[in-house]
Design a protein around this motif. Sequence first.
Motif, PDB file in Angstrom:
ATOM      1  N   ASP A 144       0.796  -1.220   0.000  1.00 41.28           N
ATOM      2  CA  ASP A 144       0.000   0.000   0.000  1.00 41.28           C
ATOM      3  C   ASP A 144       0.832   1.276   0.000  1.00 41.28           C
ATOM      4  N   SER A 145       1.927   1.291  -0.707  1.00 43.82           N
ATOM      5  CA  SER A 145       2.754   2.498  -0.801  1.00 43.82           C
ATOM      6  C   SER A 145       2.021   3.568  -1.604  1.00 43.82           C
ATOM      7  N   VAL A 146       2.231   4.832  -1.244  1.00 46.02           N
ATOM      8  CA  VAL A 146       1.536   5.927  -1.938  1.00 46.02           C
ATOM      9  C   VAL A 146       2.341   6.500  -3.094  1.00 46.02           C
ATOM     10  N   LEU A 147       3.637   6.320  -3.108  1.00 44.60           N
ATOM     11  CA  LEU A 147       4.500   6.819  -4.189  1.00 44.60           C
ATOM     12  C   LEU A 147       4.252   8.306  -4.459  1.00 44.60           C
ATOM     13  N   GLU A 148       4.458   9.116  -3.453  1.00 43.35           N
ATOM     14  CA  GLU A 148       4.272  10.550  -3.612  1.00 43.35           C
ATOM     15  C   GLU A 148       5.247  11.119  -4.644  1.00 43.35           C
ATOM     16  N   GLU A 153      11.032  12.246  -6.747  1.00 45.33           N
ATOM     17  CA  GLU A 153      12.153  13.129  -7.089  1.00 45.33           C
ATOM     18  C   GLU A 153      13.315  12.971  -6.105  1.00 45.33           C
ATOM     19  N   THR A 154      12.980  12.819  -4.825  1.00 48.17           N
ATOM     20  CA  THR A 154      14.042  12.633  -3.831  1.00 48.17           C
ATOM     21  C   THR A 154      14.826  11.356  -4.108  1.00 48.17           C
ATOM     22  N   GLU A 155      14.108  10.259  -4.338  1.00 48.75           N
ATOM     23  CA  GLU A 155      14.789   8.978  -4.555  1.00 48.75           C
ATOM     24  C   GLU A 155      15.483   8.922  -5.903  1.00 48.75           C
ATOM     25  N   ARG A 156      14.989   9.697  -6.873  1.00 47.62           N
ATOM     26  CA  ARG A 156      15.698   9.751  -8.145  1.00 47.62           C
ATOM     27  C   ARG A 156      17.123  10.244  -7.912  1.00 47.62           C
ATOM     28  N   GLY A 157      17.245  11.288  -7.098  1.00 49.67           N
ATOM     29  CA  GLY A 157      18.569  11.805  -6.780  1.00 49.67           C
ATOM     30  C   GLY A 157      19.424  10.789  -6.055  1.00 49.67           C
ATOM     31  N   VAL A 158      18.816  10.058  -5.123  1.00 54.67           N
ATOM     32  CA  VAL A 158      19.545   9.035  -4.376  1.00 54.67           C
ATOM     33  C   VAL A 158      20.042   7.936  -5.312  1.00 54.67           C
ATOM     34  N   ILE A 159      19.183   7.499  -6.227  1.00 51.40           N
ATOM     35  CA  ILE A 159      19.553   6.413  -7.146  1.00 51.40           C
ATOM     36  C   ILE A 159      20.632   6.866  -8.124  1.00 51.40           C
ATOM     37  N   LEU A 160      20.549   8.086  -8.592  1.00 45.76           N
ATOM     38  CA  LEU A 160      21.594   8.593  -9.477  1.00 45.76           C
ATOM     39  C   LEU A 160      22.938   8.645  -8.748  1.00 45.76           C
ATOM     40  N   GLU A 161      22.921   8.987  -7.462  1.00 46.81           N
ATOM     41  CA  GLU A 161      24.158   8.943  -6.682  1.00 46.81           C
ATOM     42  C   GLU A 161      24.650   7.508  -6.513  1.00 46.81           C
ATOM     43  N   GLU A 162      23.715   6.579  -6.343  1.00 43.19           N
ATOM     44  CA  GLU A 162      24.078   5.164  -6.218  1.00 43.19           C
ATOM     45  C   GLU A 162      24.733   4.660  -7.507  1.00 43.19           C
ATOM     46  N   ILE A 163      24.176   5.074  -8.652  1.00 42.80           N
ATOM     47  CA  ILE A 163      24.758   4.688  -9.942  1.00 42.80           C
ATOM     48  C   ILE A 163      26.158   5.265 -10.080  1.00 42.80           C
ATOM     49  N   GLU A 197      20.526   7.637 -18.059  1.00 41.14           N
ATOM     50  CA  GLU A 197      19.659   7.951 -19.200  1.00 41.14           C
ATOM     51  C   GLU A 197      18.250   7.389 -19.040  1.00 41.14           C
ATOM     52  N   THR A 198      18.096   6.279 -18.300  1.00 39.10           N
ATOM     53  CA  THR A 198      16.750   5.722 -18.118  1.00 39.10           C
ATOM     54  C   THR A 198      16.091   6.192 -16.825  1.00 39.10           C
ATOM     55  N   VAL A 199      16.891   6.397 -15.777  1.00 40.48           N
ATOM     56  CA  VAL A 199      16.322   6.800 -14.481  1.00 40.48           C
ATOM     57  C   VAL A 199      15.895   8.267 -14.491  1.00 40.48           C
ATOM     58  N   THR A 200      16.655   9.134 -15.147  1.00 42.68           N
ATOM     59  CA  THR A 200      16.361  10.571 -15.122  1.00 42.68           C
ATOM     60  C   THR A 200      14.974  10.907 -15.657  1.00 42.68           C
TER      61      THR A 200
END
Length: 456
Positions: A144-148, A153-163, A197-200
Amino acid sequence: MGPSGPVRHAAEAQPARSGAPARAVTRTLSDDPLGGTVRRTVLPSGLRVLTEAIPAMRSVSFGIWVAVGSRDETGPQAGAAHFLEHLLFKGTHKRSALEISSEIEAVGGETNAFTTKEYTCYYARVLDEDLPLAIDVMCDLVADSVLEAADVETERGVILEEIAMHDDEPGDEVHDLFARAVYGDHPLGRLISGTEETVTPMTRRQIQSFYRRRYTAPQIVVAAAGNLDHAAVVKLVRQALRGTPLDTDPAAPAAHRPATPTVRTKPATTLVEPKETEQAHVILGCPGIDRTDDRRFALGVLNNVLGGGMSSRLFQEIREQRGLAYSVYSYASQYADSGLFAVYAGCAPGKVDEVLSLTRAELARVAADGITEAELARGKGMSKGSFVLGLEDTGSRMSRLAKGELLYGDLMPVDELLARVDAVTLDDVNALAAELLSRPMSLAVVGPFGERDFAA
């Protein structure tokens, strides 16, 4: 080394007859002397619950496994499964991200998750008395996640840093490069995290669609191991999922991935990632066997002999006798319809040619001459010992239940698995070595080189 064979699941959740409600079906799968009692319940929705009761433990590991990984993404979706894994911890209709973490940490528990190419797992480890809390929290975040939009946007930045961090770890990067060398553009050759290129450009709508289409009850296995009661776990799971998108109409559990058709691999090739590193990282290998191939037990023995430990041929030759590398090992990766066998080494750039020459020579020697009886015995002992010792904690036992159900559709008793290893013969290993190690080899290199350095 995965389970196979004996415990088949013929009885599943049965749809209603004459308008009666569908019912859950429970079976006892084993009462293993090396473990505890394993039970399996299929809920009417098709979701499966497996537990192993181990009264001597004071903890419980609880996991929710979804039969969705990075290979289930289209090219433009690459990274969606991993992106979703991050987002599910960001909040539900009942809990904020802080409440998800703080409720478990307040009782000394821990939570985490990981995404692979074929499945995603969310898990918690807690004291036995706190299992009801763990079940409620973990079921809530998966169902039941809401995916706000702000969290995306916050996690996009985190994942790009992880990459970016991954790109700074050449010892990790070379494994991805090798997968691309063997599989090319096939999903098994892509990064689990996706790329910049795919995550952004990935939108909340795309992730939400992936979530609701892929995270369905028949695709999910709940597994728990430790000091628990199976009926209580099933009841708590049903309560936690009531009224969520996973509380659905009667359905049969999804079948595990088929082994056919076999994934088409690329012809042997060399990929070099030029990078100014102090150490070169190389992987030499070829397509292997899939995870349901009966030869996987022989492959485990062969892998142990070649590069599975400090007594292995490659370790002794390259590190102990010649001091050419600190880390050198072989490994096998197995998927539903494909596999890899490879040797990794990290060494000074100037020693790469010698390391590769020695590795190729050893592989050719084993392909031509096989291994010895003494090596066979040692390889079997390593396989059996590592498996049994790996069952010493609730987390590994929980994983064994889930992988058996999710990846194989059955659960092999520990004694039978050990017997399958014992049954491997010298002819089995040598026949596999002759076939596997004679295949054309692909090479992946990360270090201060160019493609022309390996043109020969």
